[in-house]
Design a protein around this motif. Structure first.
Motif, PDB file in Angstrom:
ATOM      1  N   ALA A 116       2.381   2.039  -3.414  1.00  0.00           N
ATOM      2  CA  ALA A 116       1.287   2.332  -4.256  1.00  0.00           C
ATOM      3  C   ALA A 116       1.209   3.774  -4.393  1.00  0.00           C
ATOM      4  CB  ALA A 116      -0.016   1.931  -4.023  1.00  0.00           C
ATOM      5  N   TYR A 143      -7.120  -5.019   0.472  1.00  0.00           N
ATOM      6  CA  TYR A 143      -6.915  -3.716  -0.288  1.00  0.00           C
ATOM      7  C   TYR A 143      -7.312  -3.833  -1.767  1.00  0.00           C
ATOM      8  CZ  TYR A 143      -3.974  -3.193   3.614  1.00  0.00           C
ATOM      9  OH  TYR A 143      -3.397  -3.070   4.968  1.00  0.00           O
ATOM     10  N   ILE A 180      -6.479   3.501  -3.443  1.00  0.00           N
ATOM     11  CA  ILE A 180      -6.669   2.291  -2.987  1.00  0.00           C
ATOM     12  C   ILE A 180      -7.723   2.106  -1.609  1.00  0.00           C
ATOM     13  CG2 ILE A 180      -5.492   0.239  -1.647  1.00  0.00           C
ATOM     14  CD1 ILE A 180      -2.969   0.887  -2.869  1.00  0.00           C
ATOM     15  N   LEU A 238      -7.941  -1.867  -5.802  1.00  0.00           N
ATOM     16  CA  LEU A 238      -7.670  -0.657  -6.652  1.00  0.00           C
ATOM     17  C   LEU A 238      -8.124  -1.014  -8.155  1.00  0.00           C
ATOM     18  CD1 LEU A 238      -4.189   0.012  -7.741  1.00  0.00           C
ATOM     19  CD2 LEU A 238      -4.557  -2.033  -6.306  1.00  0.00           C
ATOM     20  N   LYS A 256       0.948  -1.135  -0.011  1.00  0.00           N
ATOM     21  CA  LYS A 256      -0.097  -0.160   0.004  1.00  0.00           C
ATOM     22  C   LYS A 256       0.820   1.293  -0.136  1.00  0.00           C
ATOM     23  CE  LYS A 256      -3.643   2.545   2.489  1.00  0.00           C
ATOM     24  NZ  LYS A 256      -4.185   2.622   3.686  1.00  0.00           N
TER      25      LYS A 256
END
Length: 636
Positions: free
Chosen positions: A453, A474, A463, A476, A450
């Motif tokens: 990202a 998580y 996310i 996306l 995360k």
């Protein structure tokens, strides 16, 4: 009675005068052979192949309409034009191979420079059909002479050979003409002429017959070495070369087809070329090509080989990299599997159509990759280190990518897949699948992803988090493309559970994985025949094991091709050859491939079963083996 036996033996011996047995490939080829692909006994291989599932499928009447249309078009547009250009009917030679069928490349003085090139050879043993071979060759020479071909006749060790000089442009023009968009183009399109800047390339093909052996090659000197070996001359044979003999004894002795490449002289030649290129390079910041070869581990690669075999139990294949453990570096050090358990875990369901488990130590692999980059280019390695050391610190000064991400990588990579959710090409290209990355602390690994990202483009940093079965998931949106070229978006989700970081674009499968501890149904590891098949390739504890239910994957593929043929044709029209094969609008593609002619899968289901494969490493090299058991319905 004894007198009659002696008389019969004498007569039999007379019948073989002038037709001595042709030596096998390892004795016929010289030691300087760079590479060979051979079928040592064509009659035996042909019988074995005719009995296997793939060959029987091609002969099944249900597949005949689709197959005949494609083969007839290939014959009309490719084979027949080439036959006219070369003055030969390939069908006249198809059944002549009774002994070995060998394609080989000899070093022929080549050292990587342009002054010498390797020589290629085609060797076919007609055995008792040598008379027919002689007739065919005489007819071929007559056709060449009648057609005004540029011929030269010579004797090599008292064997008559004919050399044909062929222009590469003539052959290419013949094929191009056969692929013209219309009949008018074929009749009116003028032949392209050379611009005069570079002479047309010429290829010489030398062909002749020695006893029952058809010899075709690009160099008279290379052909002479074959004739010397055929007569038992003093030139050292390939079988006496240590590198080849090691592979032959380990893999080739009882196989129907094998291939072998002597990598050492090739890598040495590439090294010399790379050193010359580095000496001419005035840019100190560009990587040294010679260092790339060394860092990648190519210097330790001695041979590459493969084998194919057919038995009543099934089809077997092996691919081997002859890179000894003591010389293993670079990419070979990364992919070398350790002898660890690679069985399908209990959470992999029985309806998984594809499965793979690779016990790769990803931390060691990363370290090896960094060392490779450092050897190739310290500047590039320094840049990578700078990125790793500073990634995410603008968001969290205490974040340590090397510790949180690389430090939490494990030694277990698992993927499995289920059948597509729709019988379309779109469904086929994105079936329910999951990727599992083993980790000593999967929760920290998920959190590190995360943070990373945040370094991605803005459209990939949004996310979302949610709770599912007590786990933080998580998600996306990821950009993607459909088979027809149109754009799409897919939801990518990941979570930590059971010692793995689980990633998937199918939320339902991800949830199924999270619930796997409650599963009491059948698992893949309990599938009938799986364990027995695995034993044919070394078992499931070699560090890499894979499985495919080819019956289900072929069913899905066939149904998608039939149900979504419009999308298939649209995809083909996007290829560079579409206009040549099907005209500018691509509508002529159905003259080649008509998916509506494919049979219902149920009519050909009996030819499919499943396939297993494995990877292993020992002191001598790396091996990758594959085995497809004979489908139960085809067993006698």
């Amino acid at each position: 009675m004894n007198k009659q036996i002696q008389t019969f033996a004498l007569l039999a011996s007379f019948s073989f005068i002038g037709h001595a047995a042709v030596p096998p490939p390892e004795k016929l080829l010289p030691a300087e052979t760079l590479g060979v692909i051979t079928m040592p006994d064509c009659a035996k291989a042909r019988a074995a192949y005719d009995a296997n599932a793939g060959s029987r499928l091609l002969r099944d009447p249900a597949l005949k309409p689709f197959k005949d249309k494609l083969i007839n078009k290939i014959n009309d547009e490719f084979i027949k034009p080439l036959e006219r250009e070369l003055g030969v009917k390939f069908e006249d030679y198809r059944g002549l191979a009774q002994g070995q069928f060998t394609l080989a490349v000899l070093q022929n003085g080549w050292q990587g420079k342009e002054d010498r090139v390797p020589a290629w050879l085609l060797l076919i043993d007609a055995k008792d059909k040598s008379g027919q071979l002689k007739t065919n060759l005489a007819d071929l020479r007559k056709k060449w002479i009648d057609a005004g071909k540029n011929l030269r006749t010579e004797k090599i060790r008292d064997v008559e050979f004919t050399t044909l000089t062929v222009s590469g442009e003539d052959v290419a023009r013949t094929l191009e003409k056969s692929l013209a968009d219309s009949k008018a183009d074929k009749e009116n399109k003028p032949a392209e002429k050379s611009d005069g800047k570079k002479p047309a390339s010429k290829t010489t093909i030398t062909i002749g017959q020695s006893d029952s052996l058809l010899v075709v090659g690009s160099d008279a000197g290379a052909i002479e070495k074959i004739l010397v070996r055929q007569s038992g001359g003093a030139i050292p044979p390939l079988g006496e070369q240590a590198a080849f003999d090691a592979d032959y004894q380990a893999r080739f002795r009882n196989t129907l087809v094998y291939g072998w490449i002597n990598c050492k002289p090739i890598v040495d030649a590439l090294g010399r070329l790379a050193s010359d290129a580095a000496a001419r390079n005035n840019d100190p910041d560009s990587p040294d090509p010679s260092k790339i070869i060394t860092a990648a581990g190519l210097n330790g690669l001695n041979t590459i080989s493969f084998t194919l075999n057919e038995t009543a139990e099934g089809s077997f294949g092996e691919f081997h990299l002859g890179v000894p453990a003591a010389a293993r570096a670079g990419i070979f050090k990364i992919i070398a599997t350790e002898p660890k358990d690679a069985h399908p875990p209990p959470f992999v369901p029985a309806d998984a159509v594809k499965f793979q488990r690779f016990r790769l130590d990803t931390q060691k692999a990363w370290n090896t990759l960094e060392n490779m980059l450092m050897d190739i280019s310290p500047r590039m390695a320094g840049g990578l280190k700078l990125i790793v050391d500073n990634a995410g610190k603008d968001k969290d000064p205490d974040f340590d990518l090397r510790k949180e991400l690389i430090g939490n990588l494990g030694d277990d990579i698992i993927t499995f897949q289920k059948i597509p959710r729709s019988n379309t090409l779109s469904g086929l290209s994105s079936p329910p699948s999951i990727f599992l990355l083993g980790s000593p602390n999967a929760e920290k690994l998920a959190a590190a992803l995360k943070t990373i990202a945040s370094l991605l483009p803005p459209q990939l940093t949004n996310i979302k988090e949610r709770e599912l079965l007590g786990r933080k998931v998580y998600s996306l949106a990821m950009p993607g493309a459909n088979p027809d070229g149109s754009l799409s978006q897919r939801n990518f989700s990941y979570t930590a559970s059971g010692g793995y970081l689980a990633m998937s674009t199918d939320d339902a499968l991800l949830e199924t994985y999270l619930r796997s501890s409650d599963n009491t149904g059948k698992t893949l590891r309990d599938s009938a025949g799986l364990n027995d098949a695995a034993q044919k390739i070394g078992g499931m504890s070699t560090g890499l094991f894979g499985y495919e239910n080819t019956s289900e994957t072929m069913r899905a593929s066939l149904e998608a091709l039939k149900n979504d043929s419009g999308t298939v044709e649209k995809m083909i029209r996007l290829t560079p050859f579409a206009a040549k094969l099907g005209g500018q609008d691509g509508k002529g593609l159905k003259d080649w491939v008509d998916f509506a002619l494919l049979p219902s899968f149920d009519l050909i289901a009996k030819y499919f079963h499943f396939t297993v494969y494995s990877g292993s490493a020992n002191a001598d090299g790396l091996s990758y083996k594959l085995f497809s058991p004979t489908p139960p319905q085809l067993k006698k």
